[in-house]
Write a protein that holds these residues in place. Structure first.
Motif, mmCIF file in Angstrom:
data_model
loop_
_atom_site.group_PDB
_atom_site.id
_atom_site.type_symbol
_atom_site.label_atom_id
_atom_site.label_comp_id
_atom_site.label_asym_id
_atom_site.label_seq_id
_atom_site.Cartn_x
_atom_site.Cartn_y
_atom_site.Cartn_z
ATOM 1 N N GLY A 62 0.709 -1.246 0.001
ATOM 2 C CA GLY A 62 -0.033 0.005 -0.115
ATOM 3 C C GLY A 62 1.007 1.385 0.159
ATOM 4 O O GLY A 62 2.090 1.328 0.617
ATOM 5 N N ILE A 63 0.405 2.315 -0.835
ATOM 6 C CA ILE A 63 1.044 3.432 -0.978
ATOM 7 C C ILE A 63 0.661 4.747 0.236
ATOM 8 O O ILE A 63 -0.564 4.901 0.138
ATOM 9 C CB ILE A 63 1.240 3.922 -2.365
ATOM 10 N N LEU A 96 -6.094 6.280 -5.854
ATOM 11 C CA LEU A 96 -6.379 6.889 -6.975
ATOM 12 C C LEU A 96 -5.167 6.856 -8.268
ATOM 13 O O LEU A 96 -4.330 7.207 -7.685
ATOM 14 C CB LEU A 96 -6.736 8.441 -6.555
ATOM 15 N N LEU A 97 -5.537 6.697 -9.335
ATOM 16 C CA LEU A 97 -4.619 6.678 -10.332
ATOM 17 C C LEU A 97 -4.915 7.976 -11.228
ATOM 18 O O LEU A 97 -6.091 8.006 -11.791
ATOM 19 C CB LEU A 97 -4.989 5.496 -11.431
ATOM 20 N N ALA A 98 -3.875 8.812 -11.282
ATOM 21 C CA ALA A 98 -3.826 10.048 -11.865
ATOM 22 C C ALA A 98 -3.022 9.823 -12.981
ATOM 23 O O ALA A 98 -3.178 9.279 -14.294
ATOM 24 C CB ALA A 98 -3.553 11.142 -11.142
ATOM 25 N N THR A 99 -1.952 10.511 -12.970
ATOM 26 C CA THR A 99 -0.896 10.241 -14.318
ATOM 27 C C THR A 99 -0.013 9.081 -14.218
ATOM 28 O O THR A 99 0.642 8.624 -15.030
ATOM 29 C CB THR A 99 0.366 11.463 -14.234
ATOM 30 N N GLY A 100 -0.129 8.182 -12.992
ATOM 31 C CA GLY A 100 0.537 7.085 -12.985
ATOM 32 C C GLY A 100 1.985 7.210 -12.462
ATOM 33 O O GLY A 100 2.653 6.113 -12.243
ATOM 34 N N GLY A 101 2.402 8.543 -12.304
ATOM 35 C CA GLY A 101 3.956 8.469 -11.752
ATOM 36 C C GLY A 101 4.327 7.699 -10.523
ATOM 37 O O GLY A 101 5.153 7.199 -10.341
ATOM 38 N N VAL A 135 2.463 5.259 -8.860
ATOM 39 C CA VAL A 135 2.566 3.787 -8.854
ATOM 40 C C VAL A 135 3.594 3.295 -9.886
ATOM 41 O O VAL A 135 4.227 2.195 -9.521
ATOM 42 C CB VAL A 135 1.024 3.232 -9.302
ATOM 43 N N GLY A 136 3.890 3.937 -10.886
ATOM 44 C CA GLY A 136 4.958 3.475 -11.626
ATOM 45 C C GLY A 136 6.494 3.468 -10.847
ATOM 46 O O GLY A 136 7.151 2.484 -11.195
ATOM 47 N N LEU A 167 -6.428 11.171 -17.731
ATOM 48 C CA LEU A 167 -4.971 11.371 -17.669
ATOM 49 C C LEU A 167 -3.971 10.327 -18.215
ATOM 50 O O LEU A 167 -2.863 10.607 -18.212
ATOM 51 C CB LEU A 167 -4.636 11.736 -16.078
ATOM 52 N N ASN A 168 -4.559 9.139 -18.595
ATOM 53 C CA ASN A 168 -3.866 8.114 -19.319
ATOM 54 C C ASN A 168 -2.654 7.424 -18.248
ATOM 55 O O ASN A 168 -1.601 7.299 -19.007
ATOM 56 C CB ASN A 168 -3.239 8.588 -20.786
ATOM 57 N N GLY A 169 -3.237 7.515 -17.113
ATOM 58 C CA GLY A 169 -1.927 6.783 -16.240
ATOM 59 C C GLY A 169 -1.643 5.292 -16.454
ATOM 60 O O GLY A 169 -0.755 5.095 -16.288
ATOM 61 N N ARG A 170 -2.626 4.716 -17.034
ATOM 62 C CA ARG A 170 -2.426 3.347 -17.392
ATOM 63 C C ARG A 170 -1.103 3.166 -18.374
ATOM 64 O O ARG A 170 -0.351 2.095 -18.529
ATOM 65 C CB ARG A 170 -3.652 2.700 -18.285
ATOM 66 N N GLU A 171 -0.962 4.299 -19.335
ATOM 67 C CA GLU A 171 0.190 4.182 -20.089
ATOM 68 C C GLU A 171 1.336 3.986 -19.645
ATOM 69 O O GLU A 171 2.333 3.184 -20.081
ATOM 70 C CB GLU A 171 0.090 5.497 -20.872
ATOM 71 N N LYS A 172 1.585 4.418 -18.281
ATOM 72 C CA LYS A 172 2.878 4.334 -17.656
ATOM 73 C C LYS A 172 3.015 2.958 -16.939
ATOM 74 O O LYS A 172 3.874 2.393 -16.342
ATOM 75 C CB LYS A 172 3.037 5.263 -16.387
#
Ligand code: AMP
Length: 170
Positions: A54-55, A120-125, A127-128, A153-158
């Motif tokens: 967990g973060i 929450l997933l925003a830009t994915g930075g 979790v990446g 915000l396409n966080g999944r891309e990361k």
């Protein structure tokens, strides 16, 4: 369950231009709290997970509840300087400046199957960066779960190649 009704939008928090998704109102609602953790448990329950990672800090709330529900252990990823034993660190870019997250060096072993949880997933930075920390230990990420995904915000891309699941999307 209509989770969106239990989430409150706060404009311009913590700074101008951000529409903050406030999950304290979901946490306060006993049905929504239980149902949100149950949805994540159904999604990830059969993956042979050994630990939930967990973060800090809202990932602790959902991550610990989920670990309890799955009957597995919980491992915290914390902001710099908070963990008491030896750590592994990762520094990543924010909109302005950088941030550092840490995990105990001995928390994970090679091959451990883990699930990463944040609110929450925003830009994915964020979790990446956590995925990098986890991979450095040789552990295997079998899922990444969120309550909320800001899909625009396409966080999944990361997070390409990782099984990502979110309970609610905007
Ligand atoms: P990111 O690294 O851009 O995916 O941002 C994810 C982290 O920032 C999560 O830990 C969220 O709690 C927080 N966050 C980012 N944007 C929001 C938002 N609009 N509302 C609430 N929390 C946010």
């Amino acid at each position: 369950m209509d989770f969106k009704k239990t989430i409150r939008d706060i404009p311009d928090f913590p700074k101008k231009g951000i529409l903050f998704k406030d999950i304290t109102t979901l946490l306060k609602d006993k049905k929504a709290l239980k149902a949100s953790v149950d949805v994540l448990a159904r999604q990830f329950g059969k993956k042979g997970i050994k630990y939930v990672v967990g973060i800090e800090s809202r990932g602790f709330i959902f991550g610990t509840a989920l670990a309890y529900k799955l009957g597995v252990g919980f491992i915290p990823v914390r902001k710099k300087g908070k963990l008491p034993s030896k750590v592994r660190s990762v520094t990543y870019a924010l909109e302005y400046g950088t941030d550092t997250l840490e995990i105990h060096e001995d928390a994970l072993k090679k091959g451990d199957k883990i699930l990463i949880i944040d609110d929450l997933l925003a830009t994915g930075g964020t979790v990446g960066a956590v995925a990098k920390l986890v991979r450095a230990s040789g552990a295997k990420i079998v899922g990444v779960g969120f309550i909320i995904e800001l899909a625009f915000l396409n966080g999944r891309e990361k997070l390409k190649g990782l099984p990502v699941y979110s309970v609610i999307q905007y």
